[in-house]
Structure formats: structure tokens, C-alpha cells
Design an enzyme around this catalytic site. Structure first.
Site, PDB file in Angstrom:
ATOM      1  N   ILE A 130      54.615  14.799  35.498  1.00 56.22           N
ATOM      2  CA  ILE A 130      54.846  14.562  36.810  1.00 56.22           C
ATOM      3  C   ILE A 130      53.757  13.757  37.525  1.00 56.22           C
ATOM      4  O   ILE A 130      52.527  13.972  37.149  1.00 56.22           O
ATOM      5  CB  ILE A 130      55.253  15.702  37.747  1.00 56.22           C
ATOM      6  CG1 ILE A 130      55.950  15.407  38.936  1.00 56.22           C
ATOM      7  CG2 ILE A 130      54.055  16.586  38.123  1.00 56.22           C
ATOM      8  CD1 ILE A 130      56.822  16.701  39.594  1.00 56.22           C
TER       9      ILE A 130
ATOM     10  N   HIS B 233      47.834   8.446  33.925  1.00 55.19           N
ATOM     11  CA  HIS B 233      49.265   7.882  33.754  1.00 55.19           C
ATOM     12  C   HIS B 233      49.097   6.498  32.992  1.00 55.19           C
ATOM     13  O   HIS B 233      49.732   6.502  31.784  1.00 55.19           O
ATOM     14  CB  HIS B 233      50.057   7.612  35.129  1.00 55.19           C
ATOM     15  CG  HIS B 233      50.323   8.897  35.619  1.00 55.19           C
ATOM     16  ND1 HIS B 233      51.740   9.502  35.486  1.00 55.19           N
ATOM     17  CD2 HIS B 233      49.920   9.660  36.441  1.00 55.19           C
ATOM     18  CE1 HIS B 233      51.897  10.558  36.212  1.00 55.19           C
ATOM     19  NE2 HIS B 233      50.822  10.824  36.685  1.00 55.19           N
TER      20      HIS B 233
ATOM     21  N   HIS C  70      43.626   9.026  39.264  1.00 60.22           N
ATOM     22  CA  HIS C  70      44.987   9.644  38.964  1.00 60.22           C
ATOM     23  C   HIS C  70      45.808   8.594  38.215  1.00 60.22           C
ATOM     24  O   HIS C  70      46.066   8.697  37.083  1.00 60.22           O
ATOM     25  CB  HIS C  70      45.679  10.161  40.254  1.00 60.22           C
ATOM     26  CG  HIS C  70      46.889  10.788  39.827  1.00 60.22           C
ATOM     27  ND1 HIS C  70      48.157  10.954  40.969  1.00 60.22           N
ATOM     28  CD2 HIS C  70      47.556  11.358  38.902  1.00 60.22           C
ATOM     29  CE1 HIS C  70      49.139  11.567  40.343  1.00 60.22           C
ATOM     30  NE2 HIS C  70      48.713  11.919  39.248  1.00 60.22           N
TER      31      HIS C  70
ATOM     32  N   ASN D 290      45.913  16.186  40.177  1.00 64.03           N
ATOM     33  CA  ASN D 290      47.315  16.051  40.533  1.00 64.03           C
ATOM     34  C   ASN D 290      47.704  17.417  41.233  1.00 64.03           C
ATOM     35  O   ASN D 290      48.468  17.043  42.254  1.00 64.03           O
ATOM     36  CB  ASN D 290      48.429  15.863  39.202  1.00 64.03           C
ATOM     37  CG  ASN D 290      49.798  15.959  39.788  1.00 64.03           C
ATOM     38  OD1 ASN D 290      49.983  14.485  40.149  1.00 64.03           O
ATOM     39  ND2 ASN D 290      50.642  16.731  39.371  1.00 64.03           N
TER      40      ASN D 290
ATOM     41  N   HIS E 224      44.184  15.263  34.247  1.00 66.51           N
ATOM     42  CA  HIS E 224      45.531  15.082  35.034  1.00 66.51           C
ATOM     43  C   HIS E 224      45.706  16.265  35.963  1.00 66.51           C
ATOM     44  O   HIS E 224      45.933  16.009  37.321  1.00 66.51           O
ATOM     45  CB  HIS E 224      46.812  14.848  34.242  1.00 66.51           C
ATOM     46  CG  HIS E 224      47.980  14.569  35.099  1.00 66.51           C
ATOM     47  ND1 HIS E 224      48.912  15.570  35.141  1.00 66.51           N
ATOM     48  CD2 HIS E 224      48.157  13.471  35.929  1.00 66.51           C
ATOM     49  CE1 HIS E 224      49.790  14.987  36.229  1.00 66.51           C
ATOM     50  NE2 HIS E 224      49.431  13.867  36.501  1.00 66.51           N
TER      51      HIS E 224
END
Length: 593
Positions: A593, A256, A251, A447, A443
């Protein structure tokens, strides 16, 4: 605050209001749950919260977490996650433990076993003997005489979750921290004739340390009470390893973190009028903002990750080690990732150009369709703006962009031979497709299922606080285990404070905000102004709508046992579209997010 997006506002409220308040209510950071059924009180009774200042917007942006009870007090009461709603004992079952490696929160770790016997690549002078204690005889006994290990490997039926060499160098350091422990681990699975995975063995290893020799032990599914409880405890340790790897690597690192150089180089090197800037821009919205908040309150020193996951203050160091040992840009492309893990073989005559090693691999099945849709959209777009391949090599902005990503953004790896060249349209299509996949499909897959799969934390504990009872036990420790093994499992699970904080965070991270922008849903104005690009986008959007129906059909197919069956939650993490407040489905354009 008014300038923040809804997602950023939600995270700001979570980190600065709710999480500290939980710490004020649960004063003893080390107290655990007295029995397993006590965990259910988080969903039924909840936790009464203190009043907060009127300036905070926590209840406005997180209404689903709060219920008003008699007397007007606010109660933090968690929703029952969907898997638990369908099957309260889902977390306890070996078949679900195995299934989630293919259709759960972290589908990026399962690998094909290609070599036997298993052997560590770490220095034996430092860490002890490299040979695994998992033997052919042990596995063949677990398989039940169906096949021999060598044949199972030849037939591509033996799989592994391997956190041995990544974690073992950190065991000694982590064990100096209070309230946590760590092992290197290997978990082996067998592909059954039905196409499902069956767990065979877990090996936990402690390196030689503190004057003690290396300790390692293999645990197997058992039909004796002592062996059963040891197996459950070993699973809890492996799940804590997998939870840490998921959060820190699958993740944070692989989506990110590595996207930041793409964003920075795009803004530095490409004009806002450049067609590639316009293509990428929707996939970069909000990511830097969200990452800044995460660095401030989530992955910071003594933050939620460090205080709630097994590696403690070494979490980011493990993340860096994974980047050094494991990350490659070329393998961020989904087909290459699957091939590198032995989960697929290239076959240009097969759908998506691959044959999957496990045919019913929900993440890969849905992901490859989404990958192909993205690639075709990128191909149509690039071929329109670069009608000749030579135009790619002569585009000074584009070349400066790719050079910065490789040599500045990923400077530690700038000399690696696996970086693709950027000379042709084909090169550009591959690079852009990979970047868009990482920010959207990858993602989304790791997520938005966080609360459904980890909201009931026994299914995915983030930390193992106690060592195995068979590792150098005192007479008293062994006696306590035999008398009350459930208490040992609860002492291994996260504390009440750790579990509650993580559950609150995962609930927020798994939800789509009202301002979410889904992939292929809304056309950018610059694309709509060009009839050729507009037509290409409409074709792309149409394919994504088809994927919605395909996923529904797959989830209803009784032959696909890894996504359909009694008590099983359908695999919907890669369904392109969703609604605000919904968990477990939807692929946003960007890491928002």
C-alpha cells in the site's frame, strides 16, 4: 473490483470516490483555515459528505473515516492522531521538530555536518553566491558558548537537513505556479549532552531570478515576538520541504519505484522453481498493482501530490533529479546508508558492526536489529542452496537477473562503479538482504507513520503557499504580518481542500489491511517442505518476536529521550507485527500500500 486485493480496493475507492467528493464539498480550492483552532473541527465536527452511488465501497473499506450522525448523513470525521492525543501542542515545539528527524516519518534525511563553512555546489552564475549565510558566530551564539563550531564538527555534534541544492534549481519554475512558493533550505541542529537534537538555525534561499539578486536569510529560535513568528514560519517552509522529500524520495522513489526493476527482472529471468525467486516472491506481492493505482490517481498530472505539495507539477521532475543525484543501490543497505550520512562509523567490534553517531537514534537502533535478522535469514537460505561460492557465478538465471536489474531496470546508472558484483555467496547475500530491507523495513519506516505524524497537518504541512514576510515585503505585507502573524502562518499552510484530501489519503495509506502479510509471520509452503529452510525461517521468526520485546523495553527506558518522555509517542514503526486498522507499527513483507 472483486479481483483486487483489499488494499487496492481501498485505494481505488479513495481515489475514485472519496477524494473527488471532498472537492465537491469544499468548492473554493484556495480557502484556508480562519484560525488554528478551526483545524480541530476536522476531528470534532467533521465534514458532511454528499450521498454516493450504491456501487461504491468507500464506506465498507474505510469505515474508520466515517461517522453516521443524526438524520443518517455521512460525515467525514478524522481520528485524532496519537501525537496530538498525547500533546495537543506537539507540532509547535522545537524539541519535537528536532526529535522527529530521528524518530519521525522521514528519518532518512538528517546528516552529519562534515565540512565548514557550508557551500553550494550549484553554478553561481545561475543561482548566485554559493556561500551560506550561516556563520560560526551565529551558531556559537545559539549554542550558548558550550563549544565552538570547529570543535562541534570534530566531535560530530553538528547535523543538517539539507534541501538547498536539490530544490534551488526549481524555485524559479515553481514560483510561476499559482498558490505555492519554494526556497532552497538548510536547517542545522546541535547534539546536546543529553543526546537530543536542538535546532539552531534555518537558512532559506531564493536564487537570483526575474532581474532580482539572490535573497537569503537565516532564522533562529527567538525570544522576541517578531523573531518567534519568523522562526515558526521558517519551520513551516522547512517542514513542507521535508514532507515533499519524504513523499517523493524517501517513500515513492526509494521503495515503490526502484523495486519495480527487481520485480520485473525476477519474473523475466528466474524460474518460479528457482530458490531466489521463492525467497523474493513474498516481498513483491501487490507492489506493481499498488504502483499502477498510484500512477493513475496519486502522482499523476494534477493528482493529489501535484495539487497538494509545494513543487506542484514539478514533483516528479524533482523525484527524477533526486534519483540522478542521490540514488545508489549500495546505499540502500541500511548500514551503508547510515555511514554515508555520517550517522554511523563502521566498527566490527560493535553491535551490528557500527557505532552510531547519535546513540539514541530510534529508527537506526530498531532498523539495524531488523536488518541483521533479515541478513541472517538470507545467509542461512543462500548457503543452503549455494554450498559453494562458485555456484553463484555459474548460475545463468541468477546472472541474467542481476544483469537486467543493473543494465535495463536501472539503465541510466548501468555504468556506475558502485554496483556490487555478483560472483560469490557474500555478494548474493548482500544484494538480497538489501532488496528485502527496502520492501519491508525501509517502506514500513516511511509509510505506516504517515497519519500519526502528518494527520495533524501543522506538524508536517505538505505545501508552503506564501513567501516569508521578510522577502522583499511591501509596506502593507509587513504591516499585516505585524498585526496578525497567525493569519500569515495559516496563509502559508495548505488550504482546507489540500489538507483534507491529504489527510484522507494518509489515513488510508497508514492502515494495515485485513489481508496484510507481516515479515517472518507465515512460512511459505516451499520453505516448509525443506526441514533445513524451515528451521532457518523459524529462527528468523523467533528473532523478530524478540525485536517486539526489545522495542517495548526501549520505549519504556527513561534514558532514551528520543523515544520516551512526557507526551512522546513510542517509536514502533519497525515493530514487526500489527493488526488490521492499526497505524504506526507493523512491517509487512511487501510494499502492499
Amino acid at each position: 473490483m472483486k479481483q483486487l486485493t483489499f488494499s487496492a480496493k481501498t485505494l481505488y475507492s479513495l481515489f475514485n470516490a472519496l477524494v473527488p467528493s471532498i472537492g465537491n464539498v469544499i468548492v473554493d480550492a484556495n480557502v484556508g483555515f480562519p484560525y488554528i483552532t478551526a483545524i480541530d473541527s476536522l476531528f470534532s465536527e467533521g465534514i458532511e459528505m454528499p450521498p454516493l452511488s450504491k456501487e461504491t465501497v468507500w464506506k465498507e473499506v474505510m469505515p474508520r473515516l466515517f461517522k453516521v450522525i443524526a438524520g443518517g448523513a455521512d460525515v467525514l470525521r478524522f481520528e485524532i492522531p496519537k501525537p496530538m492525543e498525547r500533546d495537543k501542542l506537539f507540532w509547535f515545539k522545537d524539541e519535537e521538530f528536532a526529535r522527529q528527524t530521528l524518530a519521525g516519518l522521514n528519518p532518512y534525511s538528517i546528516k552529519l555536518v562534515k565540512e565548514w563553512p557550508l557551500k553550494s555546489e550549484l553554478d553561481p552564475e545561475i543561482y548566485g553566491p554559493p556561500e551560506s549565510a550561516i556563520t560560526s558566530e551565529l551558531l556559537e551564539a545559539e549554542i550558548g558558548g558550550i563549544t565552538r563550531v570547529e570543535k562541534a564538527i570534530r566531535e560530530r555534534k553538528l547535523f543538517i537537513l539539507d534541501y538547498h541544492d536539490l530544490l534551488l534549481p526549481f524555485v524559479s519554475k515553481v514560483r510561476e505556479l499559482e498558490g505555492t512558493t519554494l526556497y532552497g533550505s538548510r536547517t542545522l541542529f546541535f547534539l546536546t549532552p543529553e543526546g537530543t537534537l536542538r535546532p539552531l538555525a534555518i537558512e532559506l534561499t531564493r536564487p537570483q531570478m526575474d532581474g532580482k539578486p539572490q535573497w537569503k536569510q537565516v532564522f533562529t529560535p527567538n525570544y522576541h515576538s517578531t523573531g518567534c513568528w519568523l522562526w515558526r514560519l521558517a519551520k513551516a517552509h522547512v517542514l513542507a520541504h521535508d514532507s515533499g522529500f519524504h513523499q517523493l524520495v524517501s517513500h515513492w522513489l526509494r521503495t515503490h519505484c526502484v523495486t519495480e526493476p527487481y520485480i520485473i527482472a525476477t519474473n523475466r529471468q528466474l524460474s518460479v522453481m528457482h530458490p531466489i525467486f521463492r525467497l523474493l516472491h513474498p516481498h513483491f506481492r501487490y507492489t506493481m498493482e499498488i504502483n499502477a493505482l498510484a500512477r493513475e490517481s496519486l502522482i499523476n498530472a494534477d493528482g493529489i501530490i501535484e495539487t497538494s505539495f509545494s513543487p506542484g507539477k514539478y514533483c516528479m521532475e524533482i523525484c527524477s533529479a533526486a534519483y540522478d543525484k542521490l540514488w545508489r543501490f549500495d546505499r540502500e543497505a541500511l548500514p551503508n546508508d547510515l555511514i554515508s550520512r555520517g550517522m554511523a562509523i563502521e566498527d566490527l567490534t560493535a553491535p551490528h558492526g557500527l557505532n552510531l553517531t547519535i546513540e539514541d537514534y530510534p529508527f537506526a537502533n530498531d532498523g539495524l536489529y531488523l536488518w541483521d535478522a533479515i541478513e541472517q535469514w538470507v545467509r542461512d537460505y543462500v548457503n543452503h542452496y549455494y554450498p559453494e561460492s562458485g555456484l553463484v557465478a555459474s548460475d545463468a538465471e541468477l546472472q541474467a537477473w542481476w544483469t537486467e536489474i543493473r543494465t535495463v531496470g536501472h539503465a541510466d546508472k548501468k555504468d556506475e562503479p558502485w554496483w556490487p558484483e555478483l560472483k560469490t555467496r557474500h555478494n548474493l547475500i548482500d544484494i538480497i538482504t538489501t532488496i528485502i530491507w527496502v520492501t519491508s523495513g525501509h517502506h514500513a519506516a516511511v509509510n505506516f507513520g504517515q497519519y500519526p505524524y502528518a494527520g495533524y497537518f501543522p506538524n508536517r504541512p505538505t505545501i508552503a503557499r506564501a513567501k516569508m514576510p521578510t522577502e522583499d515585503p511591501t509596506d502593507e505585507e509587513w504591516k499585516s504580518f505585524l498585526e496578525k502573524p497567525e493569519a500569515v502562518l495559516l496563509a502559508t499552510f495548505p488550504s482546507k481542500l489540500q489538507a483534507t484530501r491529504v489527510m484522507a489519503v494518509l489515513n488510508v495509506l497508514s492502515n494495515h489491511s485485513p489481508d496484510e502479510e507481516y515479515i517472518g509471520e507465515e512460512i511459505e509452503q516451499a520453505w516448509a517442505d525443506d526441514p533445513i529452510i524451515k528451521a532457518a525461517f523459524e529462527k528468523f521468526s523467533g528473532r523478530l518476536k524478540m525485536l517486539e520485546g526489545i522495542i517495548d523495553e526501549r520505549n519504556a527506558n527513561p534514558k532514551l529521550l528520543n523515544r520516551h518522555g512526557a507526551g512522546i509517542v513510542p517509536y514502533e514503526l519497525l515493530k514487526p507485527f500489527s493488526k488490521p486498522g492499526v497505524t504506526g507499527k507493523g512491517v509487512p513483507n511487501s510494499i502492499s500500500i
